[in-house]
Design a protein around this motif. Structure first.
Motif, PDB file in Angstrom:
ATOM      1  N   UNK A   1      13.373  11.248   1.776  1.00 57.54           N
ATOM      2  CA  UNK A   1      12.318  10.279   1.515  1.00 57.54           C
ATOM      3  C   UNK A   1      11.195  10.944   0.720  1.00 57.54           C
ATOM      4  N   UNK A   2      10.396  10.125   0.058  1.00 54.95           N
ATOM      5  CA  UNK A   2       9.277  10.616  -0.732  1.00 54.95           C
ATOM      6  C   UNK A   2       7.978  10.228  -0.043  1.00 54.95           C
ATOM      7  N   UNK A   3       6.962  11.072  -0.166  1.00 59.12           N
ATOM      8  CA  UNK A   3       5.663  10.716   0.390  1.00 59.12           C
ATOM      9  C   UNK A   3       4.747  10.205  -0.729  1.00 59.12           C
ATOM     10  N   UNK A   4       3.505   9.875  -0.378  1.00 58.05           N
ATOM     11  CA  UNK A   4       2.571   9.306  -1.355  1.00 58.05           C
ATOM     12  C   UNK A   4       2.401  10.186  -2.585  1.00 58.05           C
ATOM     13  N   UNK A   5       2.218  11.475  -2.354  1.00 59.01           N
ATOM     14  CA  UNK A   5       1.991  12.393  -3.463  1.00 59.01           C
ATOM     15  C   UNK A   5       3.194  12.435  -4.399  1.00 59.01           C
ATOM     16  N   UNK A   6       4.395  12.488  -3.843  1.00 62.72           N
ATOM     17  CA  UNK A   6       5.606  12.508  -4.665  1.00 62.72           C
ATOM     18  C   UNK A   6       5.692  11.263  -5.541  1.00 62.72           C
ATOM     19  N   UNK A   7       5.435  10.086  -4.933  1.00 58.14           N
ATOM     20  CA  UNK A   7       5.560   8.828  -5.676  1.00 58.14           C
ATOM     21  C   UNK A   7       4.492   8.734  -6.756  1.00 58.14           C
ATOM     22  N   UNK A   8       3.272   9.153  -6.448  1.00 57.48           N
ATOM     23  CA  UNK A   8       2.209   9.136  -7.460  1.00 57.48           C
ATOM     24  C   UNK A   8       2.571  10.018  -8.653  1.00 57.48           C
ATOM     25  N   UNK A   9       3.149  11.177  -8.377  1.00 61.39           N
ATOM     26  CA  UNK A   9       3.553  12.070  -9.464  1.00 61.39           C
ATOM     27  C   UNK A   9       4.714  11.487 -10.273  1.00 61.39           C
ATOM     28  N   UNK A  10       5.686  10.909  -9.594  1.00 60.01           N
ATOM     29  CA  UNK A  10       6.849  10.342 -10.281  1.00 60.01           C
ATOM     30  C   UNK A  10       6.442   9.167 -11.163  1.00 60.01           C
ATOM     31  N   UNK A  11       5.610   8.279 -10.616  1.00 49.59           N
ATOM     32  CA  UNK A  11       5.218   7.074 -11.348  1.00 49.59           C
ATOM     33  C   UNK A  11       3.992   7.292 -12.235  1.00 49.59           C
ATOM     34  N   UNK A  12       3.366   8.450 -12.099  1.00 46.44           N
ATOM     35  CA  UNK A  12       2.147   8.764 -12.847  1.00 46.44           C
ATOM     36  C   UNK A  12       1.071   7.707 -12.594  1.00 46.44           C
ATOM     37  N   UNK A  13       0.798   7.445 -11.318  1.00 44.64           N
ATOM     38  CA  UNK A  13      -0.189   6.460 -10.927  1.00 44.64           C
ATOM     39  C   UNK A  13      -1.160   7.073  -9.923  1.00 44.64           C
ATOM     40  N   UNK A  14      -2.262   6.398  -9.689  1.00 45.60           N
ATOM     41  CA  UNK A  14      -3.252   6.867  -8.719  1.00 45.60           C
ATOM     42  C   UNK A  14      -2.856   6.410  -7.315  1.00 45.60           C
TER      43      UNK A  14
END
Length: 91
Positions: free
Chosen positions: A40-53
């Motif tokens: 699973x991915x956490x918030x930080x991983x998803x923000x980095x992958x999607x390049x979002x805040x």
């Protein structure tokens, strides 16, 4: 070292109950096989992958565009759900 001896019948009864217990534990764990947290991915991983805040990520959660699971106060996302967001939302 202490040696304890028990009757063979008592040993067989103990083993029977232990094996029954092990089967019950196995049956309880079976539906959760393959659900490992490291996939699973956490918030930080998803923000980095999607390049979002983090706030944009929160908005995706609130609008139902990105499914998530919460354990205590931490959010987790399935990688395939993040891929769907990339394809559907166009991030």
């Amino acid at each position: 070292m202490e040696i304890v001896s028990i009757e063979a019948g008592t040993y067989r009864a103990m083993m029977f109950h232990f094996e029954a217990f092990a089967r019950k534990v196995g049956a309880l764990c079976e539906p959760h096989v393959g659900k490992r947290l490291d996939e699973w991915l956490d918030n930080q991983d998803v923000c980095l992958i999607l390049n979002i805040s983090p706030r944009t990520l929160q908005n995706l959660r609130e609008t139902g565009k990105l499914p998530y699971s919460q354990i205590n106060r931490k959010m987790y996302y399935k990688p395939e759900d993040v891929e769907k967001v990339i394809n559907n939302v166009g991030l």
